[in-house]
Design an enzyme around this catalytic site. Structure first.
Site, PDB file in Angstrom:
ATOM      1  N   LYS A  22      -9.914 -20.653   3.207  1.00  0.00           N
ATOM      2  CA  LYS A  22      -9.423 -19.504   2.741  1.00  0.00           C
ATOM      3  C   LYS A  22      -8.138 -21.009   3.988  1.00  0.00           C
ATOM      4  CE  LYS A  22      -6.677 -15.747   1.086  1.00  0.00           C
ATOM      5  NZ  LYS A  22      -7.570 -15.603  -0.291  1.00  0.00           N
TER       6      LYS A  22
ATOM      7  N   LYS B  85     -17.350 -14.342  -4.085  1.00  0.00           N
ATOM      8  CA  LYS B  85     -16.162 -14.086  -4.316  1.00  0.00           C
ATOM      9  C   LYS B  85     -16.345 -14.950  -6.131  1.00  0.00           C
ATOM     10  CE  LYS B  85     -12.221 -12.461  -3.538  1.00  0.00           C
ATOM     11  NZ  LYS B  85     -10.693 -12.581  -3.231  1.00  0.00           N
TER      12      LYS B  85
ATOM     13  N   HIS C 191     -20.014 -25.337   1.549  1.00  0.00           N
ATOM     14  CA  HIS C 191     -20.047 -26.245   1.014  1.00  0.00           C
ATOM     15  C   HIS C 191     -21.653 -26.537  -0.128  1.00  0.00           C
ATOM     16  CE1 HIS C 191     -17.583 -27.454   4.558  1.00  0.00           C
ATOM     17  NE2 HIS C 191     -16.627 -27.499   3.772  1.00  0.00           N
TER      18      HIS C 191
HETATM   19  P1  NAD Z   1       2.529 -10.246  -2.579  1.00  0.00           P
HETATM   20  O1  NAD Z   1       3.274 -10.934  -1.156  1.00  0.00           O
HETATM   21  O2  NAD Z   1       2.589 -11.175  -3.429  1.00  0.00           O
HETATM   22  O3  NAD Z   1       2.813  -8.307  -2.593  1.00  0.00           O
HETATM   23  C1  NAD Z   1       2.376  -8.030  -1.769  1.00  0.00           C
HETATM   24  C2  NAD Z   1       3.008  -6.456  -1.378  1.00  0.00           C
HETATM   25  O4  NAD Z   1       2.686  -5.701  -0.984  1.00  0.00           O
HETATM   26  C3  NAD Z   1       4.825  -6.647  -0.890  1.00  0.00           C
HETATM   27  O5  NAD Z   1       5.317  -6.610  -1.494  1.00  0.00           O
HETATM   28  C4  NAD Z   1       4.882  -6.385   0.220  1.00  0.00           C
HETATM   29  O6  NAD Z   1       5.745  -5.914   0.554  1.00  0.00           O
HETATM   30  C5  NAD Z   1       3.372  -5.005   0.012  1.00  0.00           C
HETATM   31  N1  NAD Z   1       3.318  -4.588   1.718  1.00  0.00           N
HETATM   32  C6  NAD Z   1       2.692  -5.196   3.187  1.00  0.00           C
HETATM   33  N2  NAD Z   1       2.778  -4.184   3.156  1.00  0.00           N
HETATM   34  C7  NAD Z   1       2.793  -3.352   2.791  1.00  0.00           C
HETATM   35  C8  NAD Z   1       3.017  -1.965   3.073  1.00  0.00           C
HETATM   36  N3  NAD Z   1       1.486  -1.415   4.516  1.00  0.00           N
HETATM   37  N4  NAD Z   1       2.344  -0.313   2.468  1.00  0.00           N
HETATM   38  C9  NAD Z   1       3.088  -1.004   1.230  1.00  0.00           C
HETATM   39  N5  NAD Z   1       2.956  -2.218   0.414  1.00  0.00           N
HETATM   40  C10 NAD Z   1       3.668  -2.830   1.445  1.00  0.00           C
HETATM   41  O7  NAD Z   1       0.755 -10.567  -2.782  1.00  0.00           O
HETATM   42  P2  NAD Z   1      -0.396 -10.584  -3.298  1.00  0.00           P
HETATM   43  O8  NAD Z   1      -0.580 -12.098  -3.768  1.00  0.00           O
HETATM   44  O9  NAD Z   1       0.386  -9.140  -4.235  1.00  0.00           O
HETATM   45  O10 NAD Z   1      -1.716 -10.742  -2.841  1.00  0.00           O
HETATM   46  C11 NAD Z   1      -1.578  -8.754  -2.179  1.00  0.00           C
HETATM   47  C12 NAD Z   1      -3.071  -8.508  -2.188  1.00  0.00           C
HETATM   48  O11 NAD Z   1      -4.122  -9.262  -2.802  1.00  0.00           O
HETATM   49  C13 NAD Z   1      -3.395  -9.552  -0.674  1.00  0.00           C
HETATM   50  O12 NAD Z   1      -3.907  -9.045  -0.132  1.00  0.00           O
HETATM   51  C14 NAD Z   1      -4.459 -11.555  -1.156  1.00  0.00           C
HETATM   52  O13 NAD Z   1      -4.830 -11.731  -0.781  1.00  0.00           O
HETATM   53  C15 NAD Z   1      -5.148 -10.425  -2.251  1.00  0.00           C
HETATM   54  N6  NAD Z   1      -5.134 -11.496  -3.595  1.00  0.00           N
HETATM   55  C16 NAD Z   1      -4.422 -12.251  -3.884  1.00  0.00           C
HETATM   56  C17 NAD Z   1      -4.908 -12.917  -5.017  1.00  0.00           C
HETATM   57  C18 NAD Z   1      -3.748 -13.476  -6.157  1.00  0.00           C
HETATM   58  O14 NAD Z   1      -3.685 -14.262  -6.673  1.00  0.00           O
HETATM   59  N7  NAD Z   1      -1.807 -14.094  -5.364  1.00  0.00           N
HETATM   60  C19 NAD Z   1      -5.896 -13.246  -5.562  1.00  0.00           C
HETATM   61  C20 NAD Z   1      -6.604 -12.547  -4.652  1.00  0.00           C
HETATM   62  C21 NAD Z   1      -6.831 -11.108  -3.849  1.00  0.00           C
END
Ligand code: NAD
Length: 473
Positions: free
Chosen positions: A108, A96, A66
């Protein structure tokens, strides 16, 4: 615990923190204060499914710090959600935000469900009930805690959240700022959807432009021609791959849930997404080779490997076989500490998650500011700038007697739209963060890797804030 029972993601984050804290001058008590998760809300609530059955859902919201408010961090829908994971992800958000100068504390949320097993109607009920639970405990609000999309969630869920919050706060003129990543028509900002992937691209591009670093890795500078492998073709992975492809990089491998593929002369990721929509799988993409399993692409020979799916995917077992020269952590926590050590010994440059995937929260910050100011970026100044630029151009042409090149003319005359401003703010943020971390690393040769340098930058900023605030009461 995450994925494997002996592994604690939160402990891994704490260990990285401790390693970096040794390179700072802060008091031990203050460091403990930064490290601790301030508040953990674990809840259970029921959902009545379409078949009439009742299911009890497990969910979390964690506010790690916070020192700045509101807290900020995505909500994930996944069966792997647990308290340890949500605490770790919230802590990463604190660091971050500090690195990219976004004035929020880390937060989160997570709901332990497999979203594929529910109908859209059931998902809406779960999301709205979760939001209501957060409202009841003051765990959501534009000044308190502002969620966003993460793994398994997107604009649709954010729209349900803002609608639930606004319904229960009819007199809150800033209600739209209770969540980010909303559809643009519901107070979202243009550019949020692709922000994390674009930020990953900007960050890695800046690293690739650093001559010294590239020489040490045996690579030439620049992104064009670099051979890329991406794991996860979701929001982050798809956009990252697309921006690399547009900049002339060659996407030689893609891994998804159902398997992985490779193609030496480059995979067109937009065509691959179309293929997946049509067939339900990335496999059998024309011209590409199906690899033996979904982990195989991680071990392909390439310049940059970008894990963009989930944590813990590169570990003690497969790290020795990784052939990439650079790993760009687009996902949160894709490397275990064991993998980190192995890759460091192999001379692989790991560009860490806690800043590389900060594009999402950076543009979320822009969205929140837009919601509080109640006006679209560029609305007031776009036309004014266009008129002024046209006048300056005409005046210069009259003075020189020459006409500007048509391509330059339209660029000079153009006034910035919201998307232009968001992309430029994001590029500026990612370039500055990359340079700040690299300079911290270069100025202290004892710092072993870029992750530790990133933590040092984050700890110094959060600690300065706490030190100035003092301890209440
Ligand atoms: P998402 O759900 O849009 O996509 C994730 C993809 O990964 C899916 O298509 C899924 O099928 C695939 N996947 C899952 N397990 C897998 C495996 N073992 N092998 C290959 N592919 C696999 O999620 P996202 O929003 O793209 O988030 C992905 C990562 O990025 C997470 O770690 C998330 O915390 C991080 N992240 C996301 C954001 C955001 O703005 N969305 C921001 C910062 C960090």
């Amino acid at each position: 615990m995450s994925n494997n029972d002996n592994y604690s993601f939160f402990t891994a984050v704490e260990n990285s923190f401790d390693k970096a804290a040794e390179f700072t001058k802060w008091d031990k008590g203050l460091l403990e204060l930064i490290k601790a998760c301030n508040a953990v809300y674990r809840m259970r609530f029921p959902v009545k499914k379409e078949d009439g059955s009742i299911e009890v859902i497990e969910a979390y919201r964690v506010q790690h710090s916070h020192h700045k408010t509101p807290c900020k961090g995505g909500i994930r829908f996944s069966m792997a959600v647990n308290q340890d994971e949500v605490m770790a992800l919230a802590a990463l958000m604190t660091y971050k935000c500090a690195i990219v100068n976004v004035p929020f504390g880390g937060g989160k949320g997570g709901i332990k469900i497999d979203p594929k097993k529910y109908t859209p109607y059931e998902l809406e009920k779960i999301t709205r009930r979760y939001t209501t639970e957060l409202i009841k405990k003051n765990y959501i609000g534009p000044a308190l805690d502002v969620p966003a999309p993460d793994y398994g969630t997107g604009e649709r869920e954010m729209a349900w959240i803002v609608d639930t919050y606004a319904t229960m706060h009819p007199n809150d003129i800033d209600a739209a700022g209770c969540v980010t990543g909303k559809p643009v028509s519901q107070g979202g900002v243009n550019g949020r959807r692709e922000a994390t992937g674009l930020g990953v691209f900007f960050g890695l591009k800046e690293v690739c432009n650093m001559e010294d670093r590239m020489r040490k890795l045996g690579l030439t500078t620049g992104v064009a021609g670099k051979r890329i492998v991406v794991q996860g073709l979701g929001n982050v992975g798809f956009h990252t791959a697309k921006f690399f492809q547009q900049a002339g990089a060659i996407v030689v491998g893609i891994a998804e849930f159902e398997g992985s593929i490779s193609k030496e002369d480059g995979i067109d990721v937009v065509a691959l997404v179309e293929h997946r929509k049509r067939t339900g799988s990335i496999l059998d993409f024309p011209g590409a080779i199906n690899l033996e399993n979904n982990g195989a692409a991680l071990e392909l020979d390439c310049d940059i490997l970008i894990p963009a799916a989930l944590e813990n995917v590169i570990n003690g077992q497969n790290a020795p076989r990784v052939k990439a020269k650079i790993i760009g952590e687009a996902a949160n926590g894709p490397l275990t500490p064991e993998a980190d050590e192995i890759l460091l010994k192999k001379g692989i440059l790991v560009v860490p998650d806690m800043y590389l995937n900060a594009g999402g929260v950076t543009v979320s910050y822009f969205e929140w500011l837009k919601n509080l100011s109640h006006v679209r970026y560029g609305r007031l100044e776009k036309r004014f700038n266009e008129n002024m630029n046209t006048r300056i151009l005409k005046e210069m042409e009259a003075l020189t007697g020459k006409r500007a090149d048509e391509k330059n003319r339209s660029f000079i005359e153009h006034g910035a739209d919201e998307i232009d401003l968001v992309h430029s703010g994001l590029e500026e943020t990612m370039i500055n963060a990359t340079r700040e971390i690299m300079s911290e690393w270069e100025n202290n040769e004892k710092i072993p890797d870029m992750r530790t340098a990133a933590y040092v930058v984050a700890i110094n900023k959060v600690a300065t804030s706490y030190a100035e605030l003092g301890i209440f009461p």
